[in-house]
Design an enzyme around this catalytic site. Structure first.
Site, PDB file in Angstrom:
ATOM      1  N   SER A  79      73.274 -29.484  16.078  1.00  0.00           N
ATOM      2  CA  SER A  79      73.591 -30.849  16.484  1.00  0.00           C
ATOM      3  C   SER A  79      74.519 -31.500  15.448  1.00  0.00           C
ATOM      4  CB  SER A  79      72.288 -31.630  16.685  1.00  0.00           C
ATOM      5  OG  SER A  79      72.511 -32.804  17.430  1.00  0.00           O
ATOM      6  N   ASP A 214      70.532 -28.623  28.006  1.00  0.00           N
ATOM      7  CA  ASP A 214      70.752 -29.631  26.974  1.00  0.00           C
ATOM      8  C   ASP A 214      71.214 -30.942  27.611  1.00  0.00           C
ATOM      9  OD1 ASP A 214      71.465 -31.126  24.716  1.00  0.00           O
ATOM     10  OD2 ASP A 214      72.309 -29.395  23.676  1.00  0.00           O
ATOM     11  N   HIS A 242      68.206 -28.906  24.026  1.00  0.00           N
ATOM     12  CA  HIS A 242      69.003 -29.154  22.822  1.00  0.00           C
ATOM     13  C   HIS A 242      68.499 -28.374  21.616  1.00  0.00           C
ATOM     14  CE1 HIS A 242      71.898 -31.363  20.500  1.00  0.00           C
ATOM     15  NE2 HIS A 242      70.976 -31.873  19.695  1.00  0.00           N
TER      16      HIS A 242
END
Length: 304
Positions: A79, A214, A242
């Site tokens: 991320s 995601d 995610h």
């Protein structure tokens, strides 16, 4: 920090901490030296009034490795940590053996509505309420029943996302979170892109890992990043959101270990690096904005 052997640096995402890697860390440490810090402003690290931009985080990782007497690493970023990992590879190519981006930020504009709202002016006034236990409990009950357009659709990651929000009850953590978020996101979405520098990964073995489900950074971004990064590998986990290292830890670990085992570490050559910089991105430069626009429209319309 655990294990011995070739070094792997694990960089977590925003509002998260090094604990995010626990499902894969011990197995990875059987064959590698694993370094998994809490980024500045996160977890148990200090939360000063400071620079929380991706470039500053990359410098912090360089300094940490220097303190630990580790010269070169395979860097794995999740991320926000993916943006930090990409920045690390760009700023310190002599220290980056391989690059692994997991559901990475910084590819295109689209990002979860909750992050866009949190980046708005005045959001800090509402965040203590949102982070409270009663509100988190309410969201956990109603979110699965709401349509995706409601902005509460986190797919399979809802429970973990709400756990991360609980940490924002602390004022210093909340301030660090907002400084970090606003350095990369505004109300229109992500404002920092790695696409203008993706061509620099030429010669650095690169792996992209994404979850098909995601909802925070849509999986369509994986295809765009893959196309922009010469020679990169792409693995999409159909059952993950995610956090593929949570949802499918054994597959994640096997994919990562296979990538490391089947690629040679990048060797930094100043002359080659200078040549790549001089050549620039090449003919795809003119096509890139249109490609980004198509991806953004796709992710918005499909809800993926």
């Amino acid at each position: 920090m655990a294990g011995s052997g070739p070094a792997v640096l694990l960089v977590h995402g925003i509002s998260d901490n090094s604990g995010t890697w626990l499902r894969v860390l011990s197995d990875l440490a059987r064959t590698h030296t694993v370094i998994a810090p809490d980024l500045l402003g996160h977890g148990k690290s200090d939360k000063p009034r400071a620079d929380y931009a991706a470039a500053a985080y990359a410098c912090g990782m360089r300094d940490l490795l220097s303190v630990l007497d580790v010269d070169r690493v395979t860097v794995v970023g999740h991320s926000l940590g993916g943006g930090v990992a990409m920045q690390f590879a760009y700023q310190f190519p002599d220290r980056c053996e391989r690059l692994v981006l997991v559901s990475s930020g910084g590819v295109s504009r689209e990002v979860h509505p909750a992050l866009r709202l949190a980046a708005m002016p005045g959001a800090e006034l509402a965040m203590p309420v949102i982070a409270s236990a009663p509100v988190r409990s309410l969201v956990a009950r109603i979110a699965p029943w709401l349509p995706p357009v409601a902005g509460l659709d986190f797919g399979p990651d809802l429970d973990y996302a709400l756990e991360r929000y609980a940490g924002l009850r602390d004022p210093s953590a909340r301030t660090a979170f907002l400084r970090t978020l606003r350095s990369v996101v505004d109300v229109r979405g992500q404002v920092v892109t790695m696409l203008d520098r993706c061509y620099l990964t030429r010669g650095i073995p690169t792996l992209l890992l994404w979850g098909a489900r995601d909802r925070i950074i849509p999986a369509a971004h994986a295809q765009l990043a893959h196309a922009a990064m010469p020679g990169s590998r792409l693995e999409v986990f159909d059952d993950s959101g995610h956090f593929p290292h949570h949802t499918e830890p054994q597959r994640f670990l096997a994919t990562l270990l296979d990538f490391i085992a089947t690629t040679e570490p990048a060797q930094y050559d100043p002359a080659k690096w200078r040549s790549i910089l001089r050549e620039g991105r090449g003919p795809e430069r003119a096509q890139q904005p249109a490609t980004v626009a198509r991806i953004d429209r796709y992710t918005v319309s499909s809800g993926s």
